[in-house]
Design a protein around this motif. Structure first.
Motif, short mmCIF file in Angstrom:
data_model
loop_
_atom_site.label_atom_id
_atom_site.label_comp_id
_atom_site.label_asym_id
_atom_site.label_seq_id
_atom_site.Cartn_x
_atom_site.Cartn_y
_atom_site.Cartn_z
N GLY A 106 21.49 51.91 -28.25
CA GLY A 106 22.93 51.71 -28.34
C GLY A 106 23.58 52.30 -29.57
O GLY A 106 24.79 52.46 -29.60
N THR A 149 19.78 43.37 -32.68
CA THR A 149 20.92 42.75 -32.01
C THR A 149 21.01 41.27 -32.37
O THR A 149 20.01 40.61 -32.62
CB THR A 149 20.82 42.91 -30.48
N ARG A 164 28.19 47.29 -34.53
CA ARG A 164 28.93 47.64 -33.31
C ARG A 164 28.79 46.51 -32.30
O ARG A 164 27.69 46.01 -32.07
CB ARG A 164 28.40 48.95 -32.72
N ARG A 165 29.91 46.11 -31.70
CA ARG A 165 29.88 45.05 -30.70
C ARG A 165 29.59 45.63 -29.32
O ARG A 165 29.91 46.78 -29.03
CB ARG A 165 31.21 44.29 -30.67
N PHE A 166 28.99 44.81 -28.48
CA PHE A 166 28.76 45.21 -27.09
C PHE A 166 28.77 43.96 -26.22
O PHE A 166 28.60 42.84 -26.71
CB PHE A 166 27.44 45.98 -26.94
N ARG A 167 28.98 44.15 -24.96
CA ARG A 167 28.95 43.05 -24.00
C ARG A 167 27.86 43.28 -22.98
O ARG A 167 27.57 44.42 -22.60
CB ARG A 167 30.30 42.88 -23.28
N GLU A 168 27.26 42.19 -22.56
CA GLU A 168 26.25 42.26 -21.51
C GLU A 168 26.88 41.95 -20.16
O GLU A 168 27.91 41.27 -20.08
CB GLU A 168 25.13 41.26 -21.79
N PRO A 244 23.14 45.39 -21.58
CA PRO A 244 24.43 45.90 -22.08
C PRO A 244 25.18 46.65 -20.98
O PRO A 244 24.58 47.40 -20.19
CB PRO A 244 24.01 46.83 -23.22
N GLU A 245 26.48 46.43 -20.92
CA GLU A 245 27.29 47.04 -19.85
C GLU A 245 27.12 48.56 -19.81
O GLU A 245 27.04 49.15 -18.73
CB GLU A 245 28.76 46.68 -20.05
N ARG A 246 27.06 49.18 -20.99
CA ARG A 246 26.91 50.64 -21.04
C ARG A 246 25.63 51.09 -20.34
O ARG A 246 25.62 52.07 -19.59
CB ARG A 246 26.91 51.09 -22.49
N PRO A 265 30.45 38.26 -26.62
CA PRO A 265 29.97 39.55 -27.12
C PRO A 265 28.80 39.36 -28.07
O PRO A 265 28.65 38.32 -28.72
CB PRO A 265 31.18 40.13 -27.84
N SER A 267 26.34 41.78 -31.08
CA SER A 267 26.52 42.89 -32.02
C SER A 267 25.18 43.53 -32.34
O SER A 267 24.15 42.84 -32.40
CB SER A 267 27.16 42.42 -33.33
#
Length: 295
Positions: A106, A149, A164-168, A244-246, A265, A267
């Protein structure tokens, strides 16, 4: 017996270059000062170190014995100085990084590529860790930096900086059509087989807390050893996973489940030891990581 370090340094260069005049040029020093230093060393040791003639200065048998030891010491010192210069100029050195799979994919991989391109002489050693393992590696001094993470267990000996933030998202394969094309609650999701990282990882703790906050028990049917195993297991119709959504959108072979409940969220963050200064090479990698996190 103690003799001034500078006396040995001057002795080494006079012996190496066969005379005071040449040694004085190399050291950018006055010849009388060098001559006086050699005589002082001879006086301290109680024996002549050089035979002096019109053709220069040659070592006596005692001088030869001393030079054999002094030469090794000063060559090591010169090698150490050269190594430090190379390290300061990022021509050499080693950086040890502990990274979780999500943090590696990520954020860290493109940073490492840039770093290796700019500083090919610096070795970067990467260990793939869960977050708790990375924290232990930092505390034990095994790693210079850790990129992992959240959640992260706080400690007085480490500092944690979010990058950096991310969402699952919850994902499934086409083998679970009942979960596709509509909104699904966590309660419904919990009736299907779950895939998770192993108990003891922070990802497991995060998902367990998410389910508990909604009055549910998190009881995965399959525990993956690493985060990169979750998507292949989902693709193989083995159950529901959180990624992670990405990663889910880049995969294209799994379906994103539209959950009613919002997943908090997470990170990607950097961990460092508070009391441990970083090498020049590690500081530069840290700078590039911070720079990339702002993109």
């Amino acid at each position: 017996m103690y003799a001034n370090y500078d006396y040995y340094r001057i002795f080494y260069y006079v012996a190496r270059y066969g005379g005071v005049s040449h040694a004085a040029k190399v050291l950018a020093a006055d010849q009388p000062n060098l001559t006086r230093a050699v005589k002082n060393l001879e006086s301290a040791l109680g024996c002549p170190l050089f035979s002096r003639s019109r053709r220069g200065m040659t070592l006596t048998p005692e001088g030869e014995k001393l030079y054999g030891h002094v030469r090794i010491a000063f060559e090591h010192i010169e090698a150490g100085e050269a190594e430090l210069v190379d390290s300061r100029n990022l021509q050499s050195g080693t950086v040890f990084v502990a990274a979780s799979e999500v943090a590696l994919r990520g954020l860290l991989l493109p940073v490492l590529k840039k770093y290796r391109t700019r500083y090919p002489g610096v070795r970067v050693r990467i260990s793939n860790h869960s977050t708790p393992q990375a924290v232990r590696a930092m505390q034990e001094g095994v790693a210079d930096l850790a990129v992992v993470t959240t959640p992260v267990e706080q400690s007085a000996t480490i500092s944690v900086r979010p990058l950096r933030r991310f969402r699952e998202v919850a994902v499934c394969s086409d083998a679970f059509p009942a979960l596709c094309g509509r909104r699904v609650t966590l309660a419904e999701l919990s009736t299907f087989p779950q895939i998770s990282l192993a108990a003891g990882t922070m990802s497991y703790a995060f998902h367990a807390e998410l389910f508990a906050a909604n009055g549910l028990q998190f009881a995965p049917d399959i525990e993956a050893a690493t985060a990169d195993q979750v998507l292949p297991m989902v693709e193989a119709d083995l159950g529901i996973g959180f990624v992670p959504e990405r990663f889910a959108r880049e995969n294209g072979r799994v379906r994103i489940i539209d959950l009613v409940e919002e997943i908090p969220p997470r990170s990607i963050c950097m961990i460092k030891r508070r009391a441990q200064p970083l090498s020049v090479a590690a500081k530069e990698l840290e700078r590039l990581i911070f720079e990339s996190s702002e993109d």
